[in-house]
Scaffold this active site. Sequence first.
Site, short mmCIF file in Angstrom:
data_model
loop_
_atom_site.label_atom_id
_atom_site.label_comp_id
_atom_site.label_asym_id
_atom_site.label_seq_id
_atom_site.Cartn_x
_atom_site.Cartn_y
_atom_site.Cartn_z
N LYS A 57 0.84 -1.20 0.00
CA LYS A 57 0.00 0.00 0.00
C LYS A 57 0.88 1.26 0.00
O LYS A 57 2.10 1.17 0.22
CB LYS A 57 -0.93 -0.02 1.22
CG LYS A 57 -0.22 -0.02 2.55
CD LYS A 57 -1.19 -0.31 3.69
CE LYS A 57 -0.45 -0.50 5.00
NZ LYS A 57 -0.93 0.34 6.07
N ARG A 155 -9.99 -0.12 15.72
CA ARG A 155 -10.06 0.49 14.39
C ARG A 155 -11.17 -0.27 13.68
O ARG A 155 -12.21 -0.51 14.29
CB ARG A 155 -8.67 0.34 13.73
CG ARG A 155 -8.38 1.33 12.66
CD ARG A 155 -6.90 1.37 12.29
NE ARG A 155 -6.38 0.15 11.72
CZ ARG A 155 -5.17 0.03 11.18
NH1 ARG A 155 -4.35 1.06 11.15
NH2 ARG A 155 -4.75 -1.11 10.68
N HIS A 184 -5.15 -7.02 13.55
CA HIS A 184 -3.95 -6.19 13.41
C HIS A 184 -3.37 -5.89 14.79
O HIS A 184 -4.11 -5.58 15.73
CB HIS A 184 -4.30 -4.90 12.68
CG HIS A 184 -3.10 -4.14 12.23
ND1 HIS A 184 -2.08 -4.69 11.48
CD2 HIS A 184 -2.73 -2.84 12.42
CE1 HIS A 184 -1.14 -3.79 11.23
NE2 HIS A 184 -1.53 -2.66 11.80
N ARG A 240 2.10 -10.63 7.35
CA ARG A 240 1.80 -9.45 6.53
C ARG A 240 2.85 -8.35 6.74
O ARG A 240 2.52 -7.26 7.21
CB ARG A 240 0.42 -8.88 6.88
CG ARG A 240 -0.76 -9.78 6.65
CD ARG A 240 -2.06 -8.97 6.75
NE ARG A 240 -2.10 -8.11 7.91
CZ ARG A 240 -2.64 -8.44 9.08
NH1 ARG A 240 -3.21 -9.62 9.24
NH2 ARG A 240 -2.63 -7.58 10.08
N TYR A 284 14.34 31.11 4.32
CA TYR A 284 13.14 31.77 4.86
C TYR A 284 13.21 31.93 6.38
O TYR A 284 13.66 31.02 7.08
CB TYR A 284 11.90 30.93 4.57
CG TYR A 284 11.48 30.89 3.11
CD1 TYR A 284 11.07 32.04 2.45
CD2 TYR A 284 11.49 29.68 2.43
CE1 TYR A 284 10.67 31.98 1.12
CE2 TYR A 284 11.10 29.61 1.10
CZ TYR A 284 10.68 30.77 0.45
OH TYR A 284 10.30 30.72 -0.85
N CYS A 331 13.13 24.64 1.84
CA CYS A 331 12.15 25.30 0.98
C CYS A 331 11.35 24.24 0.23
O CYS A 331 11.60 23.05 0.37
CB CYS A 331 12.86 26.22 -0.02
SG CYS A 331 14.09 27.30 0.71
N ASP A 333 11.44 23.49 -2.91
CA ASP A 333 12.16 22.80 -3.98
C ASP A 333 13.66 22.70 -3.75
O ASP A 333 14.38 22.19 -4.60
CB ASP A 333 11.93 23.53 -5.31
CG ASP A 333 10.49 23.95 -5.47
OD1 ASP A 333 9.63 23.07 -5.45
OD2 ASP A 333 10.23 25.17 -5.54
C1 PLP Z 1 -3.69 -4.51 8.30
C2 PLP Z 1 -2.22 -4.28 8.10
N1 PLP Z 1 -1.41 -5.34 8.00
C3 PLP Z 1 -0.07 -5.20 7.83
C4 PLP Z 1 0.50 -3.94 7.77
C5 PLP Z 1 2.00 -3.83 7.62
O1 PLP Z 1 2.55 -3.15 8.70
P1 PLP Z 1 4.14 -2.99 8.86
O2 PLP Z 1 4.57 -2.04 7.81
O3 PLP Z 1 4.31 -2.45 10.24
O4 PLP Z 1 4.72 -4.34 8.66
C6 PLP Z 1 -0.31 -2.82 7.87
C7 PLP Z 1 0.27 -1.48 7.83
O5 PLP Z 1 -0.08 -0.57 8.50
C8 PLP Z 1 -1.71 -2.99 8.05
O6 PLP Z 1 -2.52 -1.93 8.16
#
Ligand code: PLP
Length: 392
Positions: A57, A155, A184, A240, A284, A331, A333
């Site tokens: 993601k 969540r 999670h 995961r 700045y 800044c 850029d």
């Molecule tokens: C549901 C879920 N699984 C796995 C992950 C992976 O997490 P991490 O990058 O801490 O391994 C995330 C990331 O936030 C997540 O939201």
Amino acid sequence: MRAVNAPVLANSVPPTSGPPPAVAERPTRIVVDLDRLARNLRLIRAHVGVPVMAIVKANAYGHGLVPVARHLQAQGVEQLGVAFVEEGIALRRAGVTAPVLVLGGIFGRQVAQFIAHDLEITVSSLDKLRQVEAAAEALGRKATIHLKIDTGMERIGVHSYSARGFIEAAVASRWCAVKGIYSHLACADDPHSPMTLQQLERFLEACAHFERIGAPMPLRHLANSGGVLHFPGTWLDMVRPGIVLYGVQPDPASRRTIPVEPAMSLASQVVYFKVVQAGHPVSYGATWAPPRDTRVVTVPIGYGDGYPRSLSSRGEVLIRGRRYPIVGRICMDQFMVDIGRDSAYNEDEVVLIGRQGGEAIAVEDLARLAGTIPYEILVGLNDRIPREYRGG
Ligand SMILES: Cc1ncc(COP(=O)(O)O)c(C=O)c1O
């Protein structure tokens, strides 16, 4: 940071279409080492001994969604995970065929898109289960779902203590195939937190309901990077990992139980040199001025690229194998670097993340200096910075 292995620019165009786009001339580059990514995946697999859902993601944590997903698929990764349906659709449009779970909460109106693109759905309430069922029935095609159980994040997900009816309804559903069940972890980055084992216990208790009702157990998955690094009990049927796959530690408290290495480096070039006189402020707000005459170089990257402004007068870069401070405000850029009495010339390489000579700057270092977490640094680096892919 010059290409050695016929690099591929993420935003390059086919050779038939004339000269490269102007953006390819930009000296600022993210280089993603695909061999390192593959090695990190191998190390994680060897460590856990169960299938891996690679989390890609947020533009694969800034590394580039499609090139990273393609490469992981070529390495035989069992599953990919994204946050939003549009990320899953982008993968399908790019020809990625590996199973993809969308981890985020869904809206009923999106279900047809999930099914049309063969994306697996997170079902996080009874209400959403009904919405998925209705849409699947209307299309005459079964939806593949993973049930989301809340074991302590508060969540999305059904509380573990009220999951029984939810599980029964999902098992009874004619239009949903229950492929997985997951939760999670909130505190797994800290190897000493008691919360993780409590969450594991709650999760296993919820999963046990499949056995109680005589239904086949779906894939149970729980471990994020923290779980992978610290808590073998959480590995279950699939893990995961996100950030550790990219070779970055989730937290300063994390233990390096897997020798992963960073896949990303970020570099630019000196675009300007000048001598700044003592007391003459830089950038700045005039927040910093040298106590004596000094040499200052300008680097063409800024917060408009997602390089955090909070690194103003805090961050560091590497030039000619030495470490120098960023001075004054960053800044949009560009930013300025004090090289004291040393020499640097236009077009000298400036490393912002990665190695140069014997020195290195890690994402974890930047996060600490910026007062944030490595995740935010990685995903903040935006598409104005061209990505170059090596190896693979
Ligand atoms: C549901 C879920 N699984 C796995 C992950 C992976 O997490 P991490 O990058 O801490 O391994 C995330 C990331 O936030 C997540 O939201």
